[in-house]
Motif scaffolding. Sequence first.
Motif, PDB file in Angstrom:
ATOM      1  N   ASN A 127       0.831  -1.205   0.000  1.00 25.45           N
ATOM      2  CA  ASN A 127       0.000   0.000   0.000  1.00 25.45           C
ATOM      3  C   ASN A 127       0.865   1.253   0.000  1.00 25.45           C
ATOM      4  N   LEU A 128       0.205   2.370  -0.168  1.00 20.10           N
ATOM      5  CA  LEU A 128       0.880   3.658  -0.170  1.00 20.10           C
ATOM      6  C   LEU A 128       0.825   4.223   1.245  1.00 20.10           C
ATOM      7  N   GLY A 129       2.000   4.343   1.875  1.00 18.69           N
ATOM      8  CA  GLY A 129       2.051   4.788   3.258  1.00 18.69           C
ATOM      9  C   GLY A 129       2.607   6.191   3.402  1.00 18.69           C
ATOM     10  N   TYR A 130       2.103   6.917   4.383  1.00 17.75           N
ATOM     11  CA  TYR A 130       2.547   8.275   4.692  1.00 17.75           C
ATOM     12  C   TYR A 130       3.307   8.191   6.010  1.00 17.75           C
ATOM     13  N   VAL A 184       9.047  14.918  -4.706  1.00 18.84           N
ATOM     14  CA  VAL A 184      10.334  14.348  -4.326  1.00 18.84           C
ATOM     15  C   VAL A 184      10.464  13.004  -5.050  1.00 18.84           C
ATOM     16  N   PRO A 185      11.522  12.783  -5.802  1.00 22.16           N
ATOM     17  CA  PRO A 185      11.691  11.488  -6.464  1.00 22.16           C
ATOM     18  C   PRO A 185      11.619  10.360  -5.447  1.00 22.16           C
ATOM     19  N   PRO A 186      10.905   9.278  -5.752  1.00 19.92           N
ATOM     20  CA  PRO A 186      10.739   8.179  -4.783  1.00 19.92           C
ATOM     21  C   PRO A 186      12.041   7.667  -4.188  1.00 19.92           C
ATOM     22  N   VAL A 187      13.097   7.609  -4.981  1.00 20.69           N
ATOM     23  CA  VAL A 187      14.368   7.089  -4.465  1.00 20.69           C
ATOM     24  C   VAL A 187      15.004   8.036  -3.458  1.00 20.69           C
ATOM     25  N   ASN A 188      14.550   9.287  -3.398  1.00 24.60           N
ATOM     26  CA  ASN A 188      15.108  10.272  -2.474  1.00 24.60           C
ATOM     27  C   ASN A 188      14.213  10.558  -1.277  1.00 24.60           C
ATOM     28  N   GLY A 201       6.859  11.619   4.420  1.00 20.51           N
ATOM     29  CA  GLY A 201       7.284  11.048   3.146  1.00 20.51           C
ATOM     30  C   GLY A 201       6.313   9.977   2.707  1.00 20.51           C
ATOM     31  N   VAL A 202       5.890  10.052   1.454  1.00 17.51           N
ATOM     32  CA  VAL A 202       4.978   9.041   0.917  1.00 17.51           C
ATOM     33  C   VAL A 202       5.823   7.921   0.323  1.00 17.51           C
ATOM     34  N   LEU A 207      10.575   0.396  -1.787  1.00 19.98           N
ATOM     35  CA  LEU A 207      11.219   1.547  -1.142  1.00 19.98           C
ATOM     36  C   LEU A 207      10.652   1.773   0.253  1.00 19.98           C
ATOM     37  N   ARG A 208       9.347   1.540   0.401  1.00 14.88           N
ATOM     38  CA  ARG A 208       8.736   1.660   1.726  1.00 14.88           C
ATOM     39  C   ARG A 208       9.270   0.585   2.657  1.00 14.88           C
ATOM     40  N   ASP A 209       9.259  -0.658   2.191  1.00 15.59           N
ATOM     41  CA  ASP A 209       9.677  -1.751   3.054  1.00 15.59           C
ATOM     42  C   ASP A 209      11.143  -1.634   3.460  1.00 15.59           C
ATOM     43  N   LYS A 210      11.971  -1.153   2.546  1.00 18.42           N
ATOM     44  CA  LYS A 210      13.384  -0.955   2.860  1.00 18.42           C
ATOM     45  C   LYS A 210      13.540   0.123   3.923  1.00 18.42           C
TER      46      LYS A 210
END
Length: 345
Positions: A127-130, A184-188, A201-202, A207-210
């Motif tokens: 999911n998309l987390g904030y 903001v680019p997702p990787v940043n 940060g969304v 990327l979220r799990d990491k």
Amino acid sequence: MPAAFTSKTTSRRQFLTLLGISAAAVSCGTATANGGSGSGKQITALKYQGAVGAVTLPELAADLGFLGGLTLDWVGNTISGPQDIQSAATGQTHFGGAFNGAVVKLAAGKAPVKAVISYYGSDKETNLGYYVLEDSPIRSARDLIGKKVGMNTLGAHAQALLDIYLGRGGLSRADSAKVEALVVPPVNTEQALRQKQIEVGVLSGVLRDKAVAAGGIRPLFSDFDLLGAFSGGTYVMTQRFIKENPDTVRTFTTGVGKAIEWSRATPREQVIARMTEIVKKRGRNEDTSTLQYWRSYGVAAPAGRIDEKEFQLWIDWLGDRGEVKKGQLKAADLFTNEFNGNGKG
């Protein structure tokens, strides 16, 4: 702020301009994509945009042999759904994927596109987390007033869910406007959050799990918390391309649907191993470490079939915001399941 961070006002203007595609531009672009030929020969090499360090469903489908005689022609990467579907609408690519609200906006701008299959969504696992820092004082929607929220693009999925959260939290339109959304680019995003360049940060997917695995951050809310399981985005093609290449569209859509079901039925470790192999052999010098955090594509319906309610939600939301004229669009006109040969499930 780094140059990569864009103000809400500027980015919103750019986004609205992006979707203000003239009918002439769309017509010209699709003619180019189809070679401008009336020979009846269907396109079999599909131009598309990918994502750095990730495997899209069409890429997975191609590697599994689900696309039959079709091939994928990678033309570059994108981090923005609105940009991706604009590229499809103007003929720079043959398909593009975005948040369904962005598809609604594109259709409202008279771009003759149609969604053919869902490709991402939200469930308990994906999911998309904030996210905020562990010691952040932010605990509620009202705490976000005057704060910066970093997301991949404005006017799309991430901002829509933020608006819903703020509204359910009792904020007025005036107070909601004081919450500053930034690109903001997702990787940043994780780095920007940890360095306190943004307060929220969304994050999604690997990327979220990491970021969560590294510790020091906590979720404020997620789109799954707000809406439950749902498919959030679809791949679109122009109506002209669909009409001129029906067999290609059917093969593509059915193949992507098979890839969705393969990813559900196959042990997670095997899916990750397959994705890692795909990324390595395409030779783009990408980091594969984040793939270990993959859990699912989050697509709600079997084989990515599209449900009318997945568009109606955003038609209503955009109508309430005055961004789409109420009554202008019918959800059923924006998509088709006709080319998905996987059955109704």
